[in-house]
Scaffold this motif. Structure first.
Motif, PDB file in Angstrom:
ATOM      1  N   ASP A  22      -0.213  38.983  -8.671  1.00  0.00           N
ATOM      2  CA  ASP A  22      -0.479  37.998  -7.619  1.00  0.00           C
ATOM      3  C   ASP A  22       0.774  37.202  -7.299  1.00  0.00           C
ATOM      4  N   SER A  23       0.883  36.825  -6.055  1.00  0.00           N
ATOM      5  CA  SER A  23       1.995  35.965  -5.625  1.00  0.00           C
ATOM      6  C   SER A  23       1.648  34.504  -5.881  1.00  0.00           C
ATOM      7  N   PRO A  24       2.631  33.609  -5.853  1.00  0.00           N
ATOM      8  CA  PRO A  24       2.310  32.174  -5.914  1.00  0.00           C
ATOM      9  C   PRO A  24       1.499  31.759  -4.686  1.00  0.00           C
ATOM     10  N   ALA A  25       0.614  30.779  -4.873  1.00  0.00           N
ATOM     11  CA  ALA A  25      -0.188  30.274  -3.756  1.00  0.00           C
ATOM     12  C   ALA A  25       0.673  29.404  -2.845  1.00  0.00           C
ATOM     13  N   PHE A  26       0.301  29.311  -1.596  1.00  0.00           N
ATOM     14  CA  PHE A  26       1.048  28.484  -0.643  1.00  0.00           C
ATOM     15  C   PHE A  26       0.081  27.879   0.375  1.00  0.00           C
ATOM     16  N   ARG A  27       0.546  26.840   1.032  1.00  0.00           N
ATOM     17  CA  ARG A  27      -0.218  26.171   2.087  1.00  0.00           C
ATOM     18  C   ARG A  27       0.599  26.166   3.371  1.00  0.00           C
ATOM     19  N   LEU A  28      -0.109  25.940   4.444  1.00  0.00           N
ATOM     20  CA  LEU A  28       0.527  25.947   5.763  1.00  0.00           C
ATOM     21  C   LEU A  28       0.619  24.534   6.321  1.00  0.00           C
ATOM     22  N   THR A  29       1.613  24.327   7.153  1.00  0.00           N
ATOM     23  CA  THR A  29       1.739  23.062   7.893  1.00  0.00           C
ATOM     24  C   THR A  29       1.166  23.284   9.282  1.00  0.00           C
ATOM     25  N   LEU A  30       0.075  22.588   9.540  1.00  0.00           N
ATOM     26  CA  LEU A  30      -0.637  22.807  10.799  1.00  0.00           C
ATOM     27  C   LEU A  30      -0.474  21.623  11.740  1.00  0.00           C
ATOM     28  N   TYR A  47      -1.390  38.054   9.968  1.00  0.00           N
ATOM     29  CA  TYR A  47      -1.493  37.276  11.207  1.00  0.00           C
ATOM     30  C   TYR A  47      -2.921  36.755  11.309  1.00  0.00           C
ATOM     31  N   LEU A  48      -3.071  35.443  11.607  1.00  0.00           N
ATOM     32  CA  LEU A  48      -4.401  34.838  11.743  1.00  0.00           C
ATOM     33  C   LEU A  48      -4.411  33.823  12.877  1.00  0.00           C
ATOM     34  N   ARG A  49      -5.580  33.671  13.468  1.00  0.00           N
ATOM     35  CA  ARG A  49      -5.808  32.533  14.369  1.00  0.00           C
ATOM     36  C   ARG A  49      -6.320  31.385  13.513  1.00  0.00           C
ATOM     37  N   LEU A  50      -5.616  30.263  13.509  1.00  0.00           N
ATOM     38  CA  LEU A  50      -5.894  29.166  12.581  1.00  0.00           C
ATOM     39  C   LEU A  50      -6.845  28.139  13.185  1.00  0.00           C
ATOM     40  N   HIS A  51      -7.506  27.432  12.266  1.00  0.00           N
ATOM     41  CA  HIS A  51      -8.424  26.364  12.644  1.00  0.00           C
ATOM     42  C   HIS A  51      -8.111  25.124  11.815  1.00  0.00           C
ATOM     43  N   LYS A  52      -8.676  23.994  12.207  1.00  0.00           N
ATOM     44  CA  LYS A  52      -8.395  22.739  11.513  1.00  0.00           C
ATOM     45  C   LYS A  52      -8.811  22.804  10.043  1.00  0.00           C
ATOM     46  N   ALA A  53      -9.826  23.594   9.750  1.00  0.00           N
ATOM     47  CA  ALA A  53     -10.285  23.723   8.362  1.00  0.00           C
ATOM     48  C   ALA A  53      -9.234  24.361   7.477  1.00  0.00           C
ATOM     49  N   ASP A  54      -8.236  25.041   8.072  1.00  0.00           N
ATOM     50  CA  ASP A  54      -7.192  25.690   7.274  1.00  0.00           C
ATOM     51  C   ASP A  54      -6.108  24.728   6.813  1.00  0.00           C
ATOM     52  N   ARG A  55      -6.214  23.438   7.149  1.00  0.00           N
ATOM     53  CA  ARG A  55      -5.168  22.473   6.767  1.00  0.00           C
ATOM     54  C   ARG A  55      -5.050  22.335   5.253  1.00  0.00           C
ATOM     55  N   ASP A  56      -6.154  22.520   4.544  1.00  0.00           N
ATOM     56  CA  ASP A  56      -6.127  22.409   3.079  1.00  0.00           C
ATOM     57  C   ASP A  56      -6.303  23.762   2.394  1.00  0.00           C
ATOM     58  N   ALA A  57      -6.255  24.846   3.177  1.00  0.00           N
ATOM     59  CA  ALA A  57      -6.500  26.170   2.605  1.00  0.00           C
ATOM     60  C   ALA A  57      -5.311  26.624   1.757  1.00  0.00           C
ATOM     61  N   SER A  58      -5.631  27.404   0.718  1.00  0.00           N
ATOM     62  CA  SER A  58      -4.614  27.975  -0.169  1.00  0.00           C
ATOM     63  C   SER A  58      -4.604  29.496   0.037  1.00  0.00           C
ATOM     64  N   PHE A  59      -3.424  30.046   0.344  1.00  0.00           N
ATOM     65  CA  PHE A  59      -3.282  31.471   0.594  1.00  0.00           C
ATOM     66  C   PHE A  59      -2.444  32.111  -0.515  1.00  0.00           C
ATOM     67  N   HIS A  60      -2.688  33.405  -0.748  1.00  0.00           N
ATOM     68  CA  HIS A  60      -1.807  34.193  -1.604  1.00  0.00           C
ATOM     69  C   HIS A  60      -2.078  35.678  -1.354  1.00  0.00           C
ATOM     70  N   CYS A  61      -1.150  36.528  -1.783  1.00  0.00           N
ATOM     71  CA  CYS A  61      -1.344  37.971  -1.670  1.00  0.00           C
ATOM     72  C   CYS A  61      -1.370  38.578  -3.066  1.00  0.00           C
ATOM     73  N   SER A  62      -2.016  39.744  -3.179  1.00  0.00           N
ATOM     74  CA  SER A  62      -2.149  40.406  -4.464  1.00  0.00           C
ATOM     75  C   SER A  62      -1.757  41.877  -4.310  1.00  0.00           C
ATOM     76  N   VAL A  63      -0.933  42.374  -5.238  1.00  0.00           N
ATOM     77  CA  VAL A  63      -0.483  43.773  -5.240  1.00  0.00           C
ATOM     78  C   VAL A  63      -1.290  44.546  -6.275  1.00  0.00           C
ATOM     79  N   ARG A  64      -1.868  45.657  -5.836  1.00  0.00           N
ATOM     80  CA  ARG A  64      -2.629  46.538  -6.736  1.00  0.00           C
ATOM     81  C   ARG A  64      -1.817  47.819  -6.910  1.00  0.00           C
TER      82      ARG A  64
END
Length: 628
Positions: free
Chosen positions: A252-260, A223-240
């Motif tokens: 690592d999971s595939p990278a994804f982007r958000l629709t803001l 969960y995150l509070r988003l900002h305009k700078a996150d429009r081009d951000a790339s997210f992913h999760c990693s399992v150790r």
């Protein structure tokens, strides 16, 4: 079956030597049994493993037993082995429903051919050595399982940056691992340090589930509070996840982007046209106007034109473009674009305007007709006028050679070289693709101008009888002159190489003494006059080889003629015995008169010319009696 010692040994924890000291049954009697048993053995799921239990020292007889200890502490005997002589005789008593079942190798090790989740237990080894006593030790088996590929489920909705609380970003899943893995979140390759406690800036939640297979699955939600700078951000999760011997792995999971969703703050408005230079577009082109706001999702765009300070709406769409087909000069003016974004801040500038300038260039006009005919030596001036915006530049050229800039072309004392095509070119430096041209042809009237070319002698600077020569006459003037030769065989007049209005004709002939004496003339004429050129060859030497042949031919002819005369003479006298015989002189035959030598004719001449039936020439004394 005996699995490799190396594989099992590589995964074992440091061995602990368990010493068991047992007292005998009789009072005062004491004996010791020592065992070598690893306290922890690690293995990957599905791989074979052997649990080792080795009595130390020399024992003539002992019994080794393996037990499985459950969580309540109850022991279940699995297998046993007895030392008989030098060999261990082993027996598996109860595999507790395990498949494949337990095995006991020749060294008394408990063998698990395929490690399973249920094998993660405590195993007890008990050794009884009779009077020497007994001892026992416990081994813990730890089984590792690599989890499946990491899966991530991003939030596919439209997330607003206006909200002042943390929103669900994505859920990450890691399934069927052992022990339970750890999940870490990343944004643009940087690890996100978010707590597990709920707050407005950002946090994450985790949940571990033990599957029916005994393996563990982990789920984490970010969960995150988003900002305009996150429009081009790339997210992913990693399992150790954990591996034997303290090692770790990552999935690592595939990278994804958000629709803001974020409001528009700035608007860009521009002209896009292939001929655009310094804000100008060509008349007749299709011109595209583009408008872009930096809000998301795309807002609605309204295009308009300002006329007398009033907005004339042209088009409204979501694409943000307006096309003007075949734009004309009358469409120059102020155009605007407005973004209809009701979530934008009150101070945001949502409207932009620009000036559309249409460049045009009308056809050029010359002060003369397409053909201008002037007498030789005259002067003239030709004007070139044009209408265009921006102001065009004019220049004059002839045969691609610049003559000058400006609307007026001045020609003075024109010659035949002045004849040709003159071009007035109009261009616009600020609109390179926009240009026009107009031309006229100058004809210079005058009597012909003549020039001649002739082949030079082949040797010693002089001509010989029979040499071949090629004569060329070129002329120019207007009207085009006619070329004629004093000898037959001249070629028709054709344009000469190099242009400039010249025409040429050629004549090929053989040199003779008559040509040397009279020469060959070429004449060019038109209504304004004529010009003449005479080709002279000087002295012409006879051909040496041909003269010798002629002399020889004459000599042969004379010799043949003399031979014929002699043969005829002999034939006339063939009835005489002494004819044609050398050294004999015969008397005249009977009845023949004797000719006198003092006559006016020689006997041989008389015989040849009279030639009657009575015979030919008579021989007298001193005649041709001994010749044929």
């Amino acid at each position: 079956m005996e699995p490799p010692d190396a594989r099992a040994g590589a995964r074992r924890a440091p061995r602990l030597l368990v010493l068991a000291l047992l007292l005998g049954a009789h009072p005062g009697a004491q004996a010791e049994v020592h065992l070598s048993v690893p306290s922890l053995v690690e293995v990957m799921k599905g791989e074979p493993v052997a649990l080792n239990c080795t009595p130390l020292g020399a024992h003539d007889h002992f019994v080794l037993e393996w037990f499985l200890a459950d969580r309540s502490g109850v022991r279940h005997r699995l297998a046993s082995a007895e030392l008989q002589g030098s060999e261990l005789q082993g027996t598996v008593h109860d595999s507790r429903g395990r498949s494949p079942p337990y095995q006991l190798d020749a060294r008394g090790r408990l063998v698990l051919t395929e490690a399973q989740v249920g094998d993660e237990r405590n195993y007890v080894c008990v050794v009884k050595a009779g009077a020497a006593g007994s001892a026992e030790a416990t081994t813990r088996l730890h089984m590792f399982a690599k989890p499946e590929a990491t899966e991530v489920s991003p939030n596919k909705g439209i997330l607003s940056v206006v909200d002042d609380f943390a929103q669900e970003i994505a859920t990450c899943n890691s399934r069927n691992g052992n022990p339970a893995p750890q999940i870490t979140w990343y944004r643009n390759g940087q690890r996100l340090e978010v707590p597990m406690e709920v707050n407005s800036a950002g946090y994450m939640t985790s949940r571990t589930v033990r599957e029916a297979s005994g393996l563990q699955s982990l789920t984490s939600t970010l969960y995150l509070r988003l900002h305009k700078a996150d429009r081009d951000a790339s997210f992913h999760c990693s399992v150790r996840y954990h591996l034997p011997a303290g090692q770790h792995g990552h999935l690592d999971s595939p990278a994804f982007r958000l629709t803001l969703h974020y409001p528009t703050e700035h608007v860009h408005f521009w002209v896009d046209s292939p001929s655009t230079t310094e804000g100008w577009v060509r008349e007749g082109d299709s011109v595209q106007l583009f408008c872009r706001g930096d809000g998301s999702p795309n807002p609605e765009y309204t295009f308009f034109r300002l006329q007398d300070k009033q907005e004339d709406v042209l088009k409204t769409n979501l694409e943000g473009n307006l096309t003007l087909e075949g734009v004309q000069r009358g469409q120059s003016g102020t155009y605007g674009c407005r973004v209809e974004d009701y979530d934008a801040a009150e101070d945001a500038e949502l409207s932009k305007t620009l000036e559309l300038r249409v460049a045009y260039l009308d056809p050029l006009e010359l002060s003369t007709r397409e053909e201008l005919s002037l007498p030789l030596g005259n002067s003239t001036a030709v004007n070139c006028s044009v209408q265009g915006l921006p102001t065009p530049a004019l220049r004059w050229t002839k045969d691609s050679i610049p003559l000058g800039n400006g609307p007026t072309l001045s020609l003075s004392s024109i010659t035949f070289d002045s004849a040709g095509t003159y071009i007035c070119e109009a261009s616009m430096p600020t609109v390179p693709l926009l240009s026009r041209a107009q031309s006229f042809k100058l004809l210079v009237q005058g009597p012909p101008e003549l020039r001649a070319e002739e082949t030079q002698p082949r040797s010693e600077g002089s001509w010989r009888e029979g040499d071949e020569v090629r004569l060329v006459c070129s002329a120019r003037g207007y009207p085009e002159p006619k070329l004629s030769w004093s000898q037959l065989g001249g070629s028709p007049a054709e344009p000469a190489p190099g242009g400039q209005g010249w025409v040429s004709s050629s004549l090929t002939l053989k040199v003779t003494s008559a040509l040397s004496r009279d020469g060959v003339s070429c004449e060019a004429s038109n209504p304004h006059g004529n010009a003449l050129h005479v080709f002279h060859f000087g002295s012409v030497a006879p051909q040496t080889s041909q003269a010798g042949v002629a002399v020889m031919a004459v000599a042969v002819s004379v010799g043949l003629l003399l031979l014929v005369v002699a043969a005829f003479y002999c034939m006339r006298r063939k009835g005489r015995p002494g004819c044609c015989r050398q050294g004999e002189k015969g008397a005249p035959p009977p009845g023949e008169p004797e000719l006198s030598h003092s006559g006016s004719e020689r006997p041989e001449q008389t015989g040849l010319l009279t030639g009657g039936a009575s015979g030919g020439a008579r021989h007298g004394s001193g005649g041709f009696g001994d010749e044929c």
